[in-house]
Design a protein around this motif. Structure first.
Motif, short mmCIF file in Angstrom:
data_model
loop_
_atom_site.label_atom_id
_atom_site.label_comp_id
_atom_site.label_asym_id
_atom_site.label_seq_id
_atom_site.Cartn_x
_atom_site.Cartn_y
_atom_site.Cartn_z
N GLU A 177 0.85 -1.20 0.00
CA GLU A 177 0.00 0.00 0.00
C GLU A 177 0.88 1.24 0.00
O GLU A 177 1.78 1.38 0.85
N GLN B 159 -4.69 2.71 -7.69
CA GLN B 159 -5.26 3.61 -8.70
C GLN B 159 -4.28 3.84 -9.85
O GLN B 159 -4.67 3.83 -11.02
N ASN C 242 -3.03 6.58 -5.03
CA ASN C 242 -2.37 5.43 -4.39
C ASN C 242 -1.91 4.44 -5.46
O ASN C 242 -2.16 4.62 -6.65
N ASP D 69 0.33 5.58 -0.58
CA ASP D 69 -0.54 6.73 -0.82
C ASP D 69 0.31 7.98 -0.94
O ASP D 69 1.20 8.24 -0.11
N HIS E 220 -4.18 13.51 -4.58
CA HIS E 220 -4.01 12.24 -3.85
C HIS E 220 -4.15 11.09 -4.85
O HIS E 220 -5.05 11.05 -5.66
N ARG F 153 2.65 7.77 2.32
CA ARG F 153 2.38 6.71 3.31
C ARG F 153 2.62 5.34 2.65
O ARG F 153 2.04 5.05 1.61
#
Length: 862
Positions: A116, A137, A134, A118, A132, A167
């Motif tokens: 993950e 996407q 991630n 972000d 934003h 993140r």
């Protein structure tokens, strides 16, 4: 001081604090922007590792993170590496973009194991984030992968001061290298990496195809396990390198969480199975083989477990992988000590893999710094390993080919030795050992040729009874010397006679020696001018020989029988039988020459009466088995028994066994007789076992039994029915019977051998053609005929035959049994020569069952 001066001084004093304040403000501004990166569009990429601060508490939101002041700083350009953890981390850096970016830029994280990621962009730290995205996407939106790592696109026309918040979280190890890449440079890098990985996976694919072809061709499990191992290594490298995320499961980063530990477990499993098959530890060391079985079992369990708990499964997979590598290196070293040459490639291969994997894992656990060496150590180590293992497999093919060639050469040498022994034995088997003249085998061949040419010829059998009398009274050496002189004179007489048929041209030889003290020859009657009987009497008349020890001439008495083809028979067996009957009549009637005629029919009538009486005798149990012991090579231990048929008829008295067999075979009663013998033999073996005599039992089979497709299965069923161990039953077949319907005989013998029973070739050395088929017969024993054993201590030729037969038995890994051992000297000589079993009158004559059991008990107590 004047007013102007004071005013001027005051102005200077007022000016200094303003200048100082401006300097301090400038210094603060410089310090505040020291980690800010200025991005210019003409530069291809930037590394951000030395410009980031990070916050290990990754559970906070972006709003909370922007308010945090306890960010940790990095003081070098190393990769942020938090080791094996499932905690998230926040990273922060600042960008200053003087002019709008006209090309697409990406924030790249060259560590594909992150699950993950972000990305948040803020202007001057002000909420909310204006951009934003991630990882999921980004991978779903792009049409093609631009990198084997994580590439997050930045918004178009980005400019000004931008705060970057990132993140990152992973269930395994957490490394966050950060860089900025312009799209064209990123594509170039992607192309170069595609070339490198294409070469790597292409080599693995080529090895898979090549070794799969070898596996399908030669059916060697080592190649099959090696193919599975390369496939599992390929899956592992797809996870580590990011190639799998780029091409196979793009947009599904969580799939790596399962694929990584599963592939690691498969690597361990396939590596252990390959090592077991490759080094053949099952044949070398049970302890190492057991260790690899345990490791393979654990790897299989781990593969299943990782689907349930991939996070802990990854830890266990790494630990098991480490233990498996250590185990395989130890196994390879043990293989080197055991003399396995190909194990050196095996050790080097696993050492290379262990080095590469160790460097990579140490960087994962934050023991070693992350750099180009540690990032690609696994790739280089695995490539070196599969290449070295391929060399090992190639060397194995070379070794196996060399072993096969060596085995083929040994087989050829053994075959040549067998052929030489066969020719030597055949030469000896075709000639009488005492006189060097042809024996009955050559006589039968020539007689068969005469019958086939429809010639009218006479078979003459001559017997010199005094020869055996002299042998028993004055010794074999003297008797043999006299017999050689007689044979020489008889052969010389025939050499100049018209009508005498030459049996062998190289001597030349006109006579054959069926047995010691007897001679035989053929006369072609169409070329004979004299009357037959006076001619034969003239040829075989009283011969005078000298007894050298007493220097006295001895006139040899003789009697001879004559049978004529085709009047008296159209086969060598019948003619020989009739000539023998005529010779017996010559002896009983005291005439020198007797031609077979109808008056000599007592034998035929007796044979007919015996043929009629045999079935009722079998029904009444009148026939019984006598047992003759077989001793071990030293003659001290009872190891077996031969069961011999005896018929004590109330009408005919003791009927010779050979006559019973001949009657049964000629009358079609051999099947009935043999079934009876097998049944009696089974009962006898049961009795012996009840008396604690755990020995082998031998019975004789006729060639008609071997050509009967029902006899052998029924005999095997009878043995199983009586619960007799099959390895204690020995079936004896005569050497000459092998020439009758060879394929059918071999098939029946194979059924006997497959059932566990043993097969002995009886009367070995007396035949003339079976040696050519000896290698095809499933036999376990060679029984050396008594005609060689009885004279081996007095005749060099017979001794040579026995020695060569024993050598032939050892060459073919067969047991040798000597029958006809009648004195201690012969027994001792056979013991020296290494004969496995001894049988003869020196131990005991054939005896009934109860008598034998008493003898065996007495022998065991003595």
């Amino acid at each position: 001081m004047t007013e102007h001066q004071w005013t001027a001084g005051l102005g200077v004093c007022d000016f200094l604090p303003h200048r100082l304040l401006a300097a301090v403000l400038l210094l603060c501004a410089f310090t505040a922007n020291a980690d800010e990166l200025t991005v210019r569009g003409d530069v291809g990429h930037y590394t951000l590792n030395d410009r980031i601060t990070y916050l290990p508490d990754g559970d906070q939101t972006i709003d909370q993170v922007t308010q945090q002041e306890q960010w940790q700083e990095k003081h070098d350009d190393s990769v942020l590496n938090l080791g094996f953890t499932d905690q998230a981390v926040w990273l922060r850096t600042s960008l200053r973009i003087p002019t709008s970016l006209t090309q697409q830029w990406y924030l790249v994280i060259p560590y594909p194991l992150l699950e993950e990621v972000d990305l948040f962009l803020l202007r001057d730290g002000q909420q909310p984030a204006f951009y934003h995205i991630n990882r999921q996407q980004a991978e779903r939106q792009r049409e093609q992968a631009h990198s084997y790592q994580i590439a997050l696109p930045l918004p178009q026309a980005l400019s000004g001061h931008v705060d970057v918040f990132l993140r990152a979280q992973s269930a395994t190890s957490l490394q966050v290298p950060v860089a900025l890449w312009r799209e064209d440079h990123l594509l170039n890098r992607f192309s170069r990496e595609s070339l490198y990985w294409g070469v790597y996976f292409g080599a693995l694919c080529a090895l898979v195809i090549y070794n799969l072809f070898l596996f399908l061709s030669i059916r060697d499990s080592a190649y099959g396990y090696y193919v599975l191992y390369i496939v599992s290594i390929s899956l592992l490298m797809l996870c580590i390198s990011g190639v799998g995320s780029a091409w196979l499961w793009s947009g599904q980063p969580l799939l790596t969480r399962y694929a990584l530990p599963v592939s690691t477990g498969l690597v361990s499993l396939c590596a252990v199975m390959f090592a077991r098959s490759f080094l053949r530890w099952r044949e070398i060391s049970a302890r190492w083989d057991r260790s690899m079985k345990i490791a393979a079992t654990l790897a299989g369990i781990l593969v299943v477990y990782t689907w349930v708990d991939p996070i802990h499964g990854a830890l266990f997979a790494g630990l098991l992988g480490f233990l498996v590598v250590v185990l395989l290196i130890a196994v390879g070293i043990a293989g080197l000590r055991a003399g396995i040459a190909i194990a050196r490639y095996f050790v080097l291969a696993w050492a290379a893999f262990a080095l590469g994997a160790s460097l990579y894992l140490l960087s994962v656990f934050n023991v070693l710094p992350v750099n180009i060496l540690t990032n690609h150590a696994m790739q280089v180590g695995s490539a070196a390993e599969v290449l070295l293992l391929s060399f090992a497999l190639a060397h194995r093919i070379k070794d196996e080919r060399a072993r096969k060639l060596a085995a083929l050469r040994r087989q050829q040498r053994a075959e040549r030795q067998v052929q030489d022994l066969e020719l030597q034995s055949l030469e000896q088997a075709m000639h009488d050992s005492t006189t060097g003249m042809p024996n009955a085998s050559l006589l039968n061949q020539q007689l068969q040729a005469v019958i086939g040419q429809d010639k009218r010829a006479a078979l003459v059998l001559v017997n010199y009874p005094q020869v055996k009398e002299i042998a028993s009274s004055m010794g074999h050496n003297l008797a043999e010397s006299m017999f050689r002189e007689l044979v020489k004179k008889l052969n010389h007489r025939l050499e100049g006679q018209t009508g005498a048929i030459c049996l062998e041209n190289k001597q030349p030889a006109f006579i054959a020696i069926p047995e010691f003290s007897s001679a035989a020859f053929l006369i072609e009657l169409d070329h004979l001018t004299d009357t037959l009987e006076p001619f034969v009497e003239q040829i075989v008349g009283h011969h005078e020989v000298s007894v050298h020890t007493v220097r006295l001439p001895v006139l040899m008495n003789l009697h001879s029988g004559v049978a004529i083809t085709p009047e008296h028979g159209d086969s060598p067996e019948i003619l020989y039988q009739h000539a023998l009957a005529a010779r017996d009549r010559s002896e009983s009637s005291k005439v020198p020459v007797q031609v077979y005629n109808k008056a000599i029919s007592d034998f035929a009538r007796r044979r007919l009466d015996l043929m009629t009486a045999l079935p009722p005798a079998i029904e009444a149990g009148e026939l019984e088995l006598y047992l003759q012991p077989q001793m071990n090579r030293t003659g001290q231990t009872l190891v077996g028994v031969e069961m011999l048929l005896r018929w004590h008829s109330g009408q005919f008295g003791a009927v010779p066994t050979w006559e019973v067999i001949e009657i049964a075979e000629s009358a079609g009663l051999i099947d009935l007789l043999s079934r009876y013998v097998v049944a009696q033999a089974c009962k006898t073996m049961q009795t012996l076992r009840e008396r604690d005599l755990e020995i082998t039992g031998s019975i004789n089979l006729s060639v008609q039994n071997l050509t009967n497709h029902h006899f052998v299965p029924e005999a095997m069923a009878r043995i199983r029915e009586h619960d007799i161990p099959t390895n204690r039953m020995i079936f004896e077949v005569t050497e000459t019977s092998m020439m009758h319907n060879m394929e059918s005989v071999i098939g029946s013998l194979q059924l006997i051998a497959d059932s566990g029973c043993r097969i002995a070739l009886d009367d070995f050395g007396t035949g003339y053609s079976s040696l050519a088929y000896l290698s095809r017969l499933p036999i376990h024993e060679l029984k050396i005929d008594r005609c060689f054993i009885s004279k081996m201590c007095t005749n060099r030729n017979d001794l040579g035959i026995v020695k060569n037969t024993l050598k032939l038995a050892r060459t073919l890994n067969l047991e040798a049994v000597a029958e006809g051992v009648e004195d201690n000297a012969t027994m001792e000589r056979l013991t020296e020569l290494g004969c496995h079993r001894l049988q003869g009158y020196v131990f005991a004559k054939p005896m009934p069952l109860e008598t034998f059991c008493d003898w065996a008990l007495e022998h065991s107590l003595s």
